[in-house]
Scaffold this motif. Structure first.
Motif, PDB file in Angstrom:
ATOM      1  N   ALA A  29       6.425  25.790  15.191  1.00 34.02           N
ATOM      2  CA  ALA A  29       6.297  27.200  14.907  1.00 34.02           C
ATOM      3  C   ALA A  29       4.756  27.178  14.203  1.00 34.02           C
ATOM      4  N   MET A  31       2.018  28.891  14.666  1.00 32.36           N
ATOM      5  CA  MET A  31       1.137  30.112  14.307  1.00 32.36           C
ATOM      6  C   MET A  31      -0.311  30.064  14.889  1.00 32.36           C
ATOM      7  N   HIS A  92      -0.286  31.565  23.412  1.00 31.27           N
ATOM      8  CA  HIS A  92      -0.149  32.246  22.028  1.00 31.27           C
ATOM      9  C   HIS A  92      -1.037  33.630  22.019  1.00 31.27           C
ATOM     10  N   GLU A 104       4.152  33.669  20.280  1.00 28.81           N
ATOM     11  CA  GLU A 104       4.092  32.147  21.086  1.00 28.81           C
ATOM     12  C   GLU A 104       5.177  32.005  22.060  1.00 28.81           C
ATOM     13  N   GLN A 139      11.056  28.393  24.410  1.00 26.31           N
ATOM     14  CA  GLN A 139      11.243  29.024  23.149  1.00 26.31           C
ATOM     15  C   GLN A 139      10.145  30.180  23.138  1.00 26.31           C
ATOM     16  N   ASN A 141       8.295  32.365  19.822  1.00 19.34           N
ATOM     17  CA  ASN A 141       8.211  32.649  18.504  1.00 19.34           C
ATOM     18  C   ASN A 141       7.424  33.845  18.205  1.00 19.34           C
ATOM     19  N   THR A 143       5.887  35.763  14.584  1.00 16.90           N
ATOM     20  CA  THR A 143       5.407  35.727  13.104  1.00 16.90           C
ATOM     21  C   THR A 143       4.732  36.963  12.772  1.00 16.90           C
ATOM     22  N   ALA A 164      12.252  32.263  15.821  1.00 19.66           N
ATOM     23  CA  ALA A 164      12.101  31.363  16.993  1.00 19.66           C
ATOM     24  C   ALA A 164      13.144  31.356  17.825  1.00 19.66           C
ATOM     25  N   ARG A 166      15.007  29.450  20.665  1.00 18.18           N
ATOM     26  CA  ARG A 166      14.895  28.184  21.536  1.00 18.18           C
ATOM     27  C   ARG A 166      16.219  28.023  22.499  1.00 18.18           C
ATOM     28  N   TYR A 195      12.000  31.238   9.853  1.00 21.08           N
ATOM     29  CA  TYR A 195      11.312  30.539   8.920  1.00 21.08           C
ATOM     30  C   TYR A 195      10.385  31.056   7.902  1.00 21.08           C
ATOM     31  N   MET A 209      13.105  26.369   7.222  1.00 20.53           N
ATOM     32  CA  MET A 209      13.589  26.608   8.616  1.00 20.53           C
ATOM     33  C   MET A 209      15.220  26.429   8.659  1.00 20.53           C
TER      34      MET A 209
END
Length: 244
Positions: A29, A31, A92, A104, A139, A141, A143, A164, A166, A195, A209
């Motif tokens: 992750a 970011m 991303h 992401e 996956q 993500n 945030t 996330a 996955r 997370y 996480m």
């Protein structure tokens, strides 16, 4: 706003079963938000499964991720060993009215070797399982990039949080039980995790996480019995200085 709303520690690790030969590395992750940004991290968990992660934004919306995971835990009754590596590429972007959210999407592959040895009370070996493993994963993500904060120990701490999802396909081209080769197994794992990242000093941050690991197939040695919990340190640098 209370920090405990977002800490993933409330999602207890799945420790009820230790039969699986596979120990999942933490989902990456990083970011990433801008070209030239680098993210690096070092993580561990209760079983001393150590993972090193790196990510780099090669373009404004293209990023590379990599994870190397190592576990060598020799107890009185059980021995666990695993060396595993993953590489991935993805997209991303930032979105929202104030560009305070990050999306992401990554896909990649991994490979490694695992071993589990079980002993009885007199330290005699009762079972040995070894496997060569191959993995393919995807996956997503999400945030919240905007910082939240809380006061503790006379200091204001800034943090961010995210989640996330996955999905991984894992198979064992080689599976050896007590020195004899047996038919390999495969499984599909679904890992939803959350997370929280807390700022420490400068670009250095602490990350926790945790979540769940579900095996979508009924297997004997390739199950979802091991924890996805991890904690460690993260650093994000590079880009135009407006990212992490």
């Amino acid at each position: 706003m209370a920090l405990r709303r977002y800490l993933p520690l409330g999602a207890l690790p799945l420790l009820s079963s230790c039969a699986s030969i596979y120990f999942p590395p933490p989902a990456a992750a990083p970011m990433l938000t801008q070209k030239g940004e680098f993210s690096g991290g070092l993580h561990t968990n209760w079983k001393a499964n150590v993972s090193a992660q790196g990510a780099y934004a090669v373009g404004e919306h293209i990023g590379l991720i990599g994870t190397a995971s190592f576990l060598h835990n020799n107890g009185k009754r059980k021995l666990y060993e695993q060396d595993f590596g993953e590489l991935g590429v993805g997209y991303h972007t930032r979105f929202g009215v104030d560009q305070s959210r990050i999306l992401e999407v990554y896909a990649g592959a991994g490979f490694g070797h695992g071993k589990r040895v079980e002993r009885n009370r007199t330290a005699d070996v009762t079972q040995t399982v070894e496997a060569r493993m191959e993995k393919y994963f995807a996956q997503v993500n999400y945030t919240k990039k905007k910082r939240e904060q809380f006061d503790f120990l006379g200091r204001t701490w800034q943090f961010r949080y995210g989640a996330a999802l996955r999905l991984s396909y894992l198979n064992t081209p080689e599976l050896i039980l007590n020195g004899q080769r047996i038919p390999g197994e495969d499984n599909i794992f679904f890992e939803p995790v959350s997370y929280t990242r807390i700022g420490l000093i400068g670009p250095l941050k602490f990350q926790a996480m945790s979540g769940w690991n579900f095996g979508l197939k009924n297997r004997k040695y390739l199950t979802a019995g091991n924890s996805v919990f991890s904690m460690g340190l993260i650093i994000n640098v590079g880009g135009d200085g407006k990212g992490e």
